[in-house]
Design an enzyme around this catalytic site. Structure first.
Site, PDB file in Angstrom:
ATOM      1  N   ALA A   1       0.486  -5.994   1.564  1.00 14.70           N
ATOM      2  CA  ALA A   1       0.502  -7.739   0.871  1.00 14.70           C
ATOM      3  C   ALA A   1       1.289  -8.630   1.654  1.00 14.70           C
ATOM      4  O   ALA A   1       0.789  -9.614   1.871  1.00 14.70           O
ATOM      5  CB  ALA A   1       1.230  -7.637  -0.536  1.00 14.70           C
TER       6      ALA A   1
ATOM      7  N   LYS B   1      -4.327   1.500  -7.339  1.00 19.62           N
ATOM      8  CA  LYS B   1      -4.742   2.899  -6.226  1.00 19.62           C
ATOM      9  C   LYS B   1      -3.893   4.012  -6.996  1.00 19.62           C
ATOM     10  O   LYS B   1      -2.685   3.985  -6.990  1.00 19.62           O
ATOM     11  CB  LYS B   1      -4.413   2.824  -4.961  1.00 19.62           C
ATOM     12  CG  LYS B   1      -5.298   1.588  -4.174  1.00 19.62           C
ATOM     13  CD  LYS B   1      -4.724   1.621  -2.766  1.00 19.62           C
ATOM     14  CE  LYS B   1      -5.185   0.539  -1.796  1.00 19.62           C
ATOM     15  NZ  LYS B   1      -4.615   0.637  -0.550  1.00 19.62           N
TER      16      LYS B   1
ATOM     17  N   ALA C   1       2.796  -8.671  -5.635  1.00 21.44           N
ATOM     18  CA  ALA C   1       2.815  -9.104  -4.242  1.00 21.44           C
ATOM     19  C   ALA C   1       1.200  -8.790  -3.785  1.00 21.44           C
ATOM     20  O   ALA C   1       0.731  -9.835  -3.168  1.00 21.44           O
ATOM     21  CB  ALA C   1       3.700  -8.216  -3.596  1.00 21.44           C
TER      22      ALA C   1
ATOM     23  N   LYS D   1      -3.512   9.294  -1.072  1.00 23.41           N
ATOM     24  CA  LYS D   1      -2.555   8.814   0.133  1.00 23.41           C
ATOM     25  C   LYS D   1      -1.169   8.731  -0.296  1.00 23.41           C
ATOM     26  O   LYS D   1      -0.398   8.920   0.646  1.00 23.41           O
ATOM     27  CB  LYS D   1      -3.259   8.050   0.853  1.00 23.41           C
ATOM     28  CG  LYS D   1      -3.704   6.724   0.217  1.00 23.41           C
ATOM     29  CD  LYS D   1      -2.568   5.480   0.269  1.00 23.41           C
ATOM     30  CE  LYS D   1      -3.040   4.294  -0.533  1.00 23.41           C
ATOM     31  NZ  LYS D   1      -1.667   3.377  -0.292  1.00 23.41           N
TER      32      LYS D   1
ATOM     33  N   ASP E   1      -6.304   4.175   5.428  1.00 27.84           N
ATOM     34  CA  ASP E   1      -5.098   3.862   4.362  1.00 27.84           C
ATOM     35  C   ASP E   1      -4.076   4.916   4.466  1.00 27.84           C
ATOM     36  O   ASP E   1      -3.040   4.687   4.217  1.00 27.84           O
ATOM     37  CB  ASP E   1      -5.822   3.850   2.873  1.00 27.84           C
ATOM     38  CG  ASP E   1      -4.959   3.133   2.001  1.00 27.84           C
ATOM     39  OD1 ASP E   1      -4.033   2.403   2.317  1.00 27.84           O
ATOM     40  OD2 ASP E   1      -5.569   2.502   0.799  1.00 27.84           O
TER      41      ASP E   1
ATOM     42  N   GLY F   1      -2.764 -10.925 -12.709  1.00 27.58           N
ATOM     43  CA  GLY F   1      -1.470  -9.901 -12.252  1.00 27.58           C
ATOM     44  C   GLY F   1      -0.888 -10.789 -10.899  1.00 27.58           C
ATOM     45  O   GLY F   1      -1.501 -10.732  -9.812  1.00 27.58           O
ATOM     46  N   ALA F   2       0.440 -11.191 -11.116  1.00 28.74           N
ATOM     47  CA  ALA F   2       0.965 -11.972  -9.948  1.00 28.74           C
ATOM     48  C   ALA F   2       2.170 -11.443  -9.144  1.00 28.74           C
ATOM     49  O   ALA F   2       3.035 -11.830  -8.962  1.00 28.74           O
ATOM     50  CB  ALA F   2       1.539 -13.169 -10.442  1.00 28.74           C
TER      51      ALA F   2
ATOM     52  N   TYR G   1       8.245 -11.296  -5.488  1.00 26.49           N
ATOM     53  CA  TYR G   1       7.174 -10.446  -4.936  1.00 26.49           C
ATOM     54  C   TYR G   1       6.891 -10.829  -3.372  1.00 26.49           C
ATOM     55  O   TYR G   1       6.560  -9.947  -2.579  1.00 26.49           O
ATOM     56  CB  TYR G   1       6.027 -10.137  -5.743  1.00 26.49           C
ATOM     57  CG  TYR G   1       6.291  -9.523  -7.101  1.00 26.49           C
ATOM     58  CD1 TYR G   1       6.670  -8.082  -7.124  1.00 26.49           C
ATOM     59  CD2 TYR G   1       6.331 -10.399  -7.996  1.00 26.49           C
ATOM     60  CE1 TYR G   1       6.791  -7.622  -8.302  1.00 26.49           C
ATOM     61  CE2 TYR G   1       6.425  -9.663  -9.299  1.00 26.49           C
ATOM     62  CZ  TYR G   1       6.836  -8.251  -9.553  1.00 26.49           C
ATOM     63  OH  TYR G   1       7.075  -7.702 -10.418  1.00 26.49           O
TER      64      TYR G   1
ATOM     65  N   THR H   1      -0.115   3.965   5.186  1.00 28.48           N
ATOM     66  CA  THR H   1       0.717   4.177   3.893  1.00 28.48           C
ATOM     67  C   THR H   1       1.938   5.381   4.553  1.00 28.48           C
ATOM     68  O   THR H   1       3.079   5.245   3.865  1.00 28.48           O
ATOM     69  CB  THR H   1       0.043   4.680   2.710  1.00 28.48           C
ATOM     70  OG1 THR H   1      -0.902   3.560   2.189  1.00 28.48           O
ATOM     71  CG2 THR H   1       1.025   4.872   1.578  1.00 28.48           C
TER      72      THR H   1
END
Length: 340
Positions: A149, A112, A10, A200, A253, A7-8, A47, A257
């Site tokens: 990221a 998540k 960010a 979250k 977190d 998975g490329a 990204y 966030t």
């Protein structure tokens, strides 16, 4: 150490860059054209624009069958897709790793959230629940915690949590990612780490709404604090430990966030407060905001367990257009008094 990151986006790109400072890392994109662009330009323009990939980072992509030979010398597999892609990759790895003679290679995920229920009445699943159903033979875990990221890619200090019930998985994650700018703490409470990371996002939508309506810092503090209480109640009902929610993957977190402007879930709340529709808000982001897709599942799991989650319920009503932004706030403030 050989690390494969699938998975490329960010986050996958940022962590692949971090690991490539000390290890051999292969970053796998689902799109062969994207992989070619990464190799040619050495920048993930979509990204992580402007961030140059290290020369040592290997970039491939396309048909997953072409990835299979690379698994023969892989010491850790990291799935960096959105939650919607986790099931497919876990099932594929459950066949591919044994075929490559690497059945016990640790597999972890970065996403998540809860998977959307696959049929009416079914539960939406957390990553560890999903792995138990589709890939029970794999040694699995999650890498989570307060992190954007862009900041990891820029080499800014960050602390993460390597969560797994299996010590070799935790050890592999620490070995791959712990370094001068990225500190990784081990935790065997995978349930708690996943619940914190998933719920979250829902609370961040609520906090973004609160800030978008200019309700003040008092309201924001109250919302974050009561949001943490909701997260903890659900986590305990699912078998987590209370202390996990006072750590990086819980309180840490949530604060990041809910308050950081790089948070896509927070941005959803801000945009809804400005009068955008949900479709307009999501489209404007250009990235996945997991809280939008997880909120209903969080509410459903909570109801099934008899757990009170009024903030989550208000967010769901907002996302479903059953409440307008100020009505959602009024519903929360109008609740009957209870003991903290």
């Amino acid at each position: 150490m050989h690390v494969t990151v699938i998975g490329a986006g960010a986050w996958g790109t940022a962590l692949a860059m971090a690991a490539a400072a000390a290890h051999t890392v292969r970053l796998w994109a689902r799109d062969a054209d994207q992989a070619a662009a990464l190799r040619r330009e050495r920048v993930n323009a979509r990204y992580l624009p402007g961030v140059v990939l290290p020369p040592s980072l290997v970039c491939d992509g396309g048909d997953p069958a072409a990835l299979a030979p690379a698994l023969a010398d892989t010491d850790l597999v990291v799935i960096a897709t959105p939650m919607a892609g986790l099931r497919e990759w876990l099932a594929w790895l459950a066949d591919a790793l044994p075929a490559a003679g690497r059945a016990q290679v640790p597999v972890c995920w970065l996403c998540k959230g809860f998977e959307r229920p696959r049929e009416p009445g079914a539960d939406g699943l957390l990553g560890h629940e999903l792995a138990a159903r589709v890939a029970p033979g794999l040694a699995v875990g999650a890498l989570s915690g307060p992190s954007f990221a862009q900041e990891v890619a820029a080499g800014l200090p960050t602390a993460l949590v390597a969560a797994s019930a299996a010590a070799p998985v935790r050890e592999a994650l620490v070995a791959a990612f712990h370094g001068p700018r990225l500190r990784v703490y081990a935790n065997d409470d995978l349930v708690g780490v996943e619940v914190g990371g998933a719920v979250k996002n829902v609370m961040a939508i609520a906090t973004g709404l609160c800030d978008g309506l200019r309700l003040g810092h008092n309201a924001r503090a109250a919302l974050i604090t009561r949001g943490l209480a909701e997260i903890t109640r659900l986590g305990l009902a699912l078998g987590a430990r209370a202390e996990t929610f006072m750590g990086l993957s819980g309180l840490g977190d949530l604060v990041l966030t809910a308050t950081g402007d790089l948070s896509r879930n927070r941005q959803v709340g801000l945009l809804l407060a400005q009068g955008m529709t949900l479709a307009q808000a999501v489209a404007s982001l250009g990235h996945v905001a997991e809280g939008v897709y997880s909120a209903r599942t969080v509410a459903q799991r909570a109801r099934a367990l008899g757990v009170r989650m009024p903030i989550t319920d208000a967010v769901v009503a907002l996302l479903d257009s059953a409440l307008q932004p100020r009505e959602a706030v009024a519903r929360l403030m109008g609740r009957d008094p209870v003991a903290e």
